[in-house]
Design an enzyme around this catalytic site. Structure first.
Site, PDB file in Angstrom:
ATOM      1  NE  ARG A  49      13.678  -9.940   1.400  1.00 55.57           N
ATOM      2  CZ  ARG A  49      15.008  -9.816   1.446  1.00 55.57           C
ATOM      3  NH1 ARG A  49      15.554  -8.815   2.090  1.00 55.57           N
ATOM      4  NH2 ARG A  49      15.776 -10.698   0.854  1.00 55.57           N
TER       5      ARG A  49
ATOM      6  CG  ASN B  91      23.333   6.107 -23.222  1.00 55.65           C
ATOM      7  OD1 ASN B  91      23.761   7.117 -22.714  1.00 55.65           O
ATOM      8  ND2 ASN B  91      23.994   5.445 -24.157  1.00 55.65           N
TER       9      ASN B  91
ATOM     10  NE  ARG C 162      13.299   5.558 -28.276  1.00 55.30           N
ATOM     11  CZ  ARG C 162      13.252   6.876 -28.071  1.00 55.30           C
ATOM     12  NH1 ARG C 162      14.125   7.662 -28.689  1.00 55.30           N
ATOM     13  NH2 ARG C 162      12.352   7.406 -27.285  1.00 55.30           N
TER      14      ARG C 162
ATOM     15  CG  HIS D  84      20.010   4.484 -34.375  1.00 57.23           C
ATOM     16  ND1 HIS D  84      19.241   4.682 -33.263  1.00 57.23           N
ATOM     17  CD2 HIS D  84      19.328   5.054 -35.400  1.00 57.23           C
ATOM     18  CE1 HIS D  84      18.146   5.355 -33.577  1.00 57.23           C
ATOM     19  NE2 HIS D  84      18.175   5.585 -34.875  1.00 57.23           N
TER      20      HIS D  84
ATOM     21  CG  HIS E 261      20.708  -1.708 -31.026  1.00 54.42           C
ATOM     22  ND1 HIS E 261      20.325  -0.629 -30.274  1.00 54.42           N
ATOM     23  CD2 HIS E 261      20.153  -2.792 -30.459  1.00 54.42           C
ATOM     24  CE1 HIS E 261      19.567  -1.057 -29.277  1.00 54.42           C
ATOM     25  NE2 HIS E 261      19.444  -2.369 -29.375  1.00 54.42           N
TER      26      HIS E 261
ATOM     27  CE1 TYR F  77      22.392   3.304 -25.878  1.00 52.35           C
ATOM     28  CE2 TYR F  77      20.121   3.326 -25.116  1.00 52.35           C
ATOM     29  CZ  TYR F  77      21.158   3.908 -25.822  1.00 52.35           C
ATOM     30  OH  TYR F  77      20.955   5.098 -26.470  1.00 52.35           O
TER      31      TYR F  77
ATOM     32  CE  LYS G 103      19.020  11.846 -36.123  1.00 53.02           C
ATOM     33  NZ  LYS G 103      20.291  12.106 -35.427  1.00 53.02           N
TER      34      LYS G 103
END
Length: 188
Positions: free
Chosen positions: A23, A48, A58, A61, A118, A131, A168
């Site tokens: 399946r 998130n 990204r 941060h 990160h 995350y 940014k």
């Protein structure tokens, strides 16, 4: 779950135990007691998700001070290169990074403790990235370092001219110029 230690203490790769059948498959993506026993006790309080196209980068941060966050990240659609950079001044691995490919097929997760910057780059046409965080997001506590800092030596596996950045993310300081680093050892 299988916990794979990395070159930086506390940063780990997690492989779930997969149960495939005709399946499809099933696996536990997170189970608190096992995670706490095999990785470290963490109380995740926020989940998130982001969706991005190829070349989106990204990062790098972090949340400063009392709003610092540990993260447990995974890619549920597509492929990303996920990166954690040690920004704990005085740490024996300060300025070093761990990079791991997370994909919809390998089901790996990556745990990034507090005290690390990160980021991730999208290697597939589309990626859906999820995350868990152990602290609430606070805009006033945002911090970041330059994704392309030559001292970090990160190979994002996308050409620099193909990197798609937010306004940014295109203007963060180099690690050596960041005023918002963590101390070491970091108290959790």
């Amino acid at each position: 779950m299988n916990v794979i230690q990395t070159a930086i203490d506390g940063v780990v790769i997690i492989e779930p135990r997969l149960f495939p059948d005709e399946r499809g498959y099933f696996f536990e993506s997170y189970e608190k007691q096992e995670f706490d026993a095999k990785v470290r006790p963490v109380d995740f309080i926020q989940d998130n998700e982001s969706r991005s196209c190829y070349g989106v980068l990204r990062g790098l941060h972090f949340q400063k001070g009392e709003h610092a966050q540990s993260k447990l990240v995974r890619c549920v659609v597509g492929r990303v290169l996920d990166v954690a950079v040690d920004i704990r001044k005085g740490s024996p691995t300060f300025g070093q990074h761990v990079a791991v490919e997370l994909t919809q097929d390998n089901h790996r997760q990556f745990f990034i403790p507090r005290g690390f910057a990160h980021g991730f780059s999208v290697l597939s046409d589309v990626a859906v990235f999820q995350y868990k965080c152990d602290n609430y997001y606070c805009p006033a506590s945002e911090g970041a370092i330059a994704w392309d800092d030559p001292a970090l030596g990160i190979d994002w596996r996308i050409p620099a001219d193909k990197a798609i950045l937010s306004p940014k993310d295109a203007h963060h300081p180099l690690l050596k110029d960041s005023p918002y680093l963590f101390g070491y050892p970091l108290e959790y």
